[in-house]
Design a protein around this motif. Sequence first.
Motif, PDB file in Angstrom:
ATOM      1  N   LEU A  40       0.907  -0.999  -0.174  1.00 54.79           N
ATOM      2  CA  LEU A  40      -0.240   0.004   0.115  1.00 54.79           C
ATOM      3  C   LEU A  40       1.105   1.538   0.108  1.00 54.79           C
ATOM      4  O   LEU A  40       0.833   2.152  -0.733  1.00 54.79           O
ATOM      5  CB  LEU A  40      -1.034   0.167   1.010  1.00 54.79           C
ATOM      6  N   ASN A  41       1.500   0.951   0.627  1.00 51.70           N
ATOM      7  CA  ASN A  41       2.754   2.614   0.687  1.00 51.70           C
ATOM      8  C   ASN A  41       3.531   3.102  -0.194  1.00 51.70           C
ATOM      9  O   ASN A  41       3.708   3.687  -0.981  1.00 51.70           O
ATOM     10  CB  ASN A  41       3.715   2.634   1.482  1.00 51.70           C
ATOM     11  N   VAL A  42       3.902   2.057  -1.658  1.00 51.52           N
ATOM     12  CA  VAL A  42       4.160   2.363  -3.049  1.00 51.52           C
ATOM     13  C   VAL A  42       3.589   2.424  -3.666  1.00 51.52           C
ATOM     14  O   VAL A  42       3.397   3.318  -4.312  1.00 51.52           O
ATOM     15  CB  VAL A  42       4.845   0.684  -3.294  1.00 51.52           C
ATOM     16  N   LEU A  43       2.576   2.214  -3.207  1.00 49.35           N
ATOM     17  CA  LEU A  43       1.504   2.027  -4.248  1.00 49.35           C
ATOM     18  C   LEU A  43       1.177   4.001  -3.934  1.00 49.35           C
ATOM     19  O   LEU A  43       0.509   4.880  -4.925  1.00 49.35           O
ATOM     20  CB  LEU A  43       0.031   1.294  -3.210  1.00 49.35           C
ATOM     21  N   LEU A  44       0.534   4.240  -2.870  1.00 51.85           N
ATOM     22  CA  LEU A  44       0.313   5.168  -2.403  1.00 51.85           C
ATOM     23  C   LEU A  44       1.149   6.988  -3.141  1.00 51.85           C
ATOM     24  O   LEU A  44       1.065   8.202  -3.140  1.00 51.85           O
ATOM     25  CB  LEU A  44      -0.302   5.647  -0.695  1.00 51.85           C
ATOM     26  N   LEU A  70      -3.473   0.948   7.300  1.00 56.26           N
ATOM     27  CA  LEU A  70      -4.084   0.900   5.833  1.00 56.26           C
ATOM     28  C   LEU A  70      -3.992   2.473   6.541  1.00 56.26           C
ATOM     29  O   LEU A  70      -3.495   3.822   5.541  1.00 56.26           O
ATOM     30  CB  LEU A  70      -5.430  -0.231   6.374  1.00 56.26           C
ATOM     31  N   ASN A  71      -5.447   2.895   7.635  1.00 58.67           N
ATOM     32  CA  ASN A  71      -4.921   4.264   7.665  1.00 58.67           C
ATOM     33  C   ASN A  71      -3.906   5.488   8.420  1.00 58.67           C
ATOM     34  O   ASN A  71      -3.936   6.428   7.425  1.00 58.67           O
ATOM     35  CB  ASN A  71      -5.877   5.115   9.044  1.00 58.67           C
ATOM     36  N   TRP A  72      -2.832   4.699   8.825  1.00 64.69           N
ATOM     37  CA  TRP A  72      -2.136   5.846   8.954  1.00 64.69           C
ATOM     38  C   TRP A  72      -1.026   6.297   7.614  1.00 64.69           C
ATOM     39  O   TRP A  72      -0.826   7.245   6.821  1.00 64.69           O
ATOM     40  CB  TRP A  72      -0.530   5.115   9.842  1.00 64.69           C
ATOM     41  N   SER A  73      -1.491   5.049   5.508  1.00 68.60           N
ATOM     42  CA  SER A  73      -0.813   5.049   5.587  1.00 68.60           C
ATOM     43  C   SER A  73      -1.651   6.578   4.566  1.00 68.60           C
ATOM     44  O   SER A  73      -0.143   7.222   4.147  1.00 68.60           O
ATOM     45  CB  SER A  73      -1.274   4.127   4.242  1.00 68.60           C
ATOM     46  N   VAL A 130      -8.496  -1.962  -5.650  1.00 65.78           N
ATOM     47  CA  VAL A 130      -7.032  -2.318  -5.328  1.00 65.78           C
ATOM     48  C   VAL A 130      -8.075  -2.841  -4.139  1.00 65.78           C
ATOM     49  O   VAL A 130      -8.495  -3.070  -3.083  1.00 65.78           O
ATOM     50  CB  VAL A 130      -6.101  -0.692  -4.896  1.00 65.78           C
ATOM     51  N   LEU A 131      -6.996  -4.666  -4.162  1.00 63.95           N
ATOM     52  CA  LEU A 131      -7.664  -5.507  -2.669  1.00 63.95           C
ATOM     53  C   LEU A 131      -6.364  -6.292  -2.172  1.00 63.95           C
ATOM     54  O   LEU A 131      -5.521  -6.515  -3.474  1.00 63.95           O
ATOM     55  CB  LEU A 131      -8.004  -6.534  -2.936  1.00 63.95           C
ATOM     56  N   GLY A 132      -5.927  -5.565  -1.561  1.00 67.48           N
ATOM     57  CA  GLY A 132      -4.205  -6.320  -0.749  1.00 67.48           C
ATOM     58  C   GLY A 132      -4.570  -7.078   0.411  1.00 67.48           C
ATOM     59  O   GLY A 132      -5.211  -7.060   0.950  1.00 67.48           O
ATOM     60  N   ALA A 133      -3.626  -7.624   0.623  1.00 63.65           N
ATOM     61  CA  ALA A 133      -3.368  -8.678   1.755  1.00 63.65           C
ATOM     62  C   ALA A 133      -2.041  -9.401   1.430  1.00 63.65           C
ATOM     63  O   ALA A 133      -1.162  -9.423   1.698  1.00 63.65           O
ATOM     64  CB  ALA A 133      -4.008  -9.864   1.148  1.00 63.65           C
ATOM     65  N   SER A 134      -1.758  -9.673   3.619  1.00 66.92           N
ATOM     66  CA  SER A 134      -0.946 -10.109   4.019  1.00 66.92           C
ATOM     67  C   SER A 134      -0.767 -11.423   3.932  1.00 66.92           C
ATOM     68  O   SER A 134      -2.190 -12.145   4.377  1.00 66.92           O
ATOM     69  CB  SER A 134      -0.136  -9.602   5.302  1.00 66.92           C
ATOM     70  N   GLN A 176      -8.935   0.076 -14.086  1.00 64.04           N
ATOM     71  CA  GLN A 176      -9.038   1.155 -13.671  1.00 64.04           C
ATOM     72  C   GLN A 176      -7.577   1.926 -13.439  1.00 64.04           C
ATOM     73  O   GLN A 176      -7.592   3.469 -13.488  1.00 64.04           O
ATOM     74  CB  GLN A 176     -10.103   1.916 -13.573  1.00 64.04           C
ATOM     75  N   VAL A 177      -6.663   1.470 -12.179  1.00 64.41           N
ATOM     76  CA  VAL A 177      -5.826   1.772 -11.234  1.00 64.41           C
ATOM     77  C   VAL A 177      -4.942   2.514 -12.142  1.00 64.41           C
ATOM     78  O   VAL A 177      -3.740   2.797 -11.798  1.00 64.41           O
ATOM     79  CB  VAL A 177      -5.366   0.593 -10.664  1.00 64.41           C
ATOM     80  N   GLU A 178      -4.737   2.075 -13.682  1.00 63.40           N
ATOM     81  CA  GLU A 178      -3.499   2.383 -14.564  1.00 63.40           C
ATOM     82  C   GLU A 178      -3.725   3.976 -14.846  1.00 63.40           C
ATOM     83  O   GLU A 178      -2.847   4.433 -14.215  1.00 63.40           O
ATOM     84  CB  GLU A 178      -3.251   1.735 -15.489  1.00 63.40           C
ATOM     85  N   ASN A 179      -5.090   4.565 -14.759  1.00 63.82           N
ATOM     86  CA  ASN A 179      -4.761   5.528 -15.354  1.00 63.82           C
ATOM     87  C   ASN A 179      -5.126   6.765 -13.987  1.00 63.82           C
ATOM     88  O   ASN A 179      -5.796   8.097 -14.357  1.00 63.82           O
ATOM     89  CB  ASN A 179      -5.738   6.075 -15.332  1.00 63.82           C
ATOM     90  N   GLU A 180      -4.843   6.456 -12.259  1.00 63.10           N
ATOM     91  CA  GLU A 180      -4.761   6.902 -11.636  1.00 63.10           C
ATOM     92  C   GLU A 180      -3.855   6.796 -10.838  1.00 63.10           C
ATOM     93  O   GLU A 180      -3.783   8.124  -9.336  1.00 63.10           O
ATOM     94  CB  GLU A 180      -6.640   6.475 -10.589  1.00 63.10           C
ATOM     95  N   PHE A 181      -3.060   6.326 -10.502  1.00 66.59           N
ATOM     96  CA  PHE A 181      -1.783   5.946 -10.157  1.00 66.59           C
ATOM     97  C   PHE A 181      -0.366   6.572 -10.955  1.00 66.59           C
ATOM     98  O   PHE A 181      -0.364   6.100 -12.141  1.00 66.59           O
ATOM     99  CB  PHE A 181      -1.415   4.622  -9.602  1.00 66.59           C
ATOM    100  N   ASP A 182      -0.041   6.918 -10.850  1.00 66.07           N
ATOM    101  CA  ASP A 182       2.169   7.508 -11.328  1.00 66.07           C
ATOM    102  C   ASP A 182       2.619   7.386 -10.643  1.00 66.07           C
ATOM    103  O   ASP A 182       3.950   7.722  -9.353  1.00 66.07           O
ATOM    104  CB  ASP A 182       2.176   8.905 -11.396  1.00 66.07           C
ATOM    105  N   LEU A 183       2.657   6.137 -10.221  1.00 74.84           N
ATOM    106  CA  LEU A 183       4.463   5.471 -10.153  1.00 74.84           C
ATOM    107  C   LEU A 183       5.668   4.713 -10.199  1.00 74.84           C
ATOM    108  O   LEU A 183       5.787   5.503 -11.390  1.00 74.84           O
ATOM    109  CB  LEU A 183       3.488   3.495  -9.733  1.00 74.84           C
ATOM    110  N   ASN A 184       6.698   5.791  -9.442  1.00 79.93           N
ATOM    111  CA  ASN A 184       7.978   5.985  -9.757  1.00 79.93           C
ATOM    112  C   ASN A 184       8.867   4.784  -9.193  1.00 79.93           C
ATOM    113  O   ASN A 184      10.043   4.230  -9.557  1.00 79.93           O
ATOM    114  CB  ASN A 184       9.319   6.877  -9.359  1.00 79.93           C
ATOM    115  N   THR A 185       8.115   3.298  -8.520  1.00 78.40           N
ATOM    116  CA  THR A 185       8.442   2.278  -8.278  1.00 78.40           C
ATOM    117  C   THR A 185       8.729   1.557  -8.707  1.00 78.40           C
ATOM    118  O   THR A 185       7.843   0.715  -9.497  1.00 78.40           O
ATOM    119  CB  THR A 185       8.090   1.771  -6.785  1.00 78.40           C
TER     120      THR A 185
END
Length: 237
Positions: free
Chosen positions: A83-87, A106-109, A194-198, A217-226
């Motif tokens: 999640l932190n990479v995504l945000l 979740l909330n802290w991120s 987006v669904l994530g799980a440990s 849809q996610v591909e158009n909403e995020f701009d990742l550099n990782t």
Amino acid sequence: MDKFRKEFPVLRKGIYANTAVYGPLYDSLLDWRQEHDLDFLLSGSDMRGEALKVISDTRSAVSTFFNCKRENVALVNNFSSGLNVLLEGLDVKKKILLVEDDYPSLNWSFEKRGYVIEYVKLSEHVEEEIQEKIENNKIDVLALSLVQWLDGFSIDLEFLKKIKILYPHVLIIADGTQFCGSTNFDFNNSGIDVLGASAYKWLLAGYGNGFMLFSDQVENEFDLNTIGFNAADGNFD
């Protein structure tokens, strides 16, 4: 049943009731991991091809198990890191809706990144309050756990599907750590983006395992550099 119980040494001491924190390791999984590490120890880089095959096969297995496009599956160490990479790629101008006292990772991120955040209290009316907040507060992202860590409250999956139909622009991000493995789940028809799980909890995958599932849809909403070699699937272009 006795055959399965024997796989889990911790059960020899009593009833294990803390899978919500850490799923117990079992003998055959430990044997596989030890053999895999031993192959690395003895073979070094000759094991590279086998290691990449394990990763590829795991993505395919997760894709099939949860009905998500294989190319929309990411393997991560745990939900928090994924999640932190995504945000890092989500515009801080987005308005976020969270559930009060939801899982800290979740909330802290969101809270640590300076987003404008609205909250709903967890109650028997939480679905109605979520819809009201989205309707009246121009929410861009709804982020919540499918099963709450404090009391086991489970969000109505049909409600999330309804929200996506009524407000298709709203990104729905879900923590499935306390949910995945508890029932059949069809990601592509869930309305969740987006669904994530440990996976080392209820899915009993062992430590260091998690995944993220994404809608198109996610591909158009995020701009990742990782980025990394395996993240690019070995494609130098």
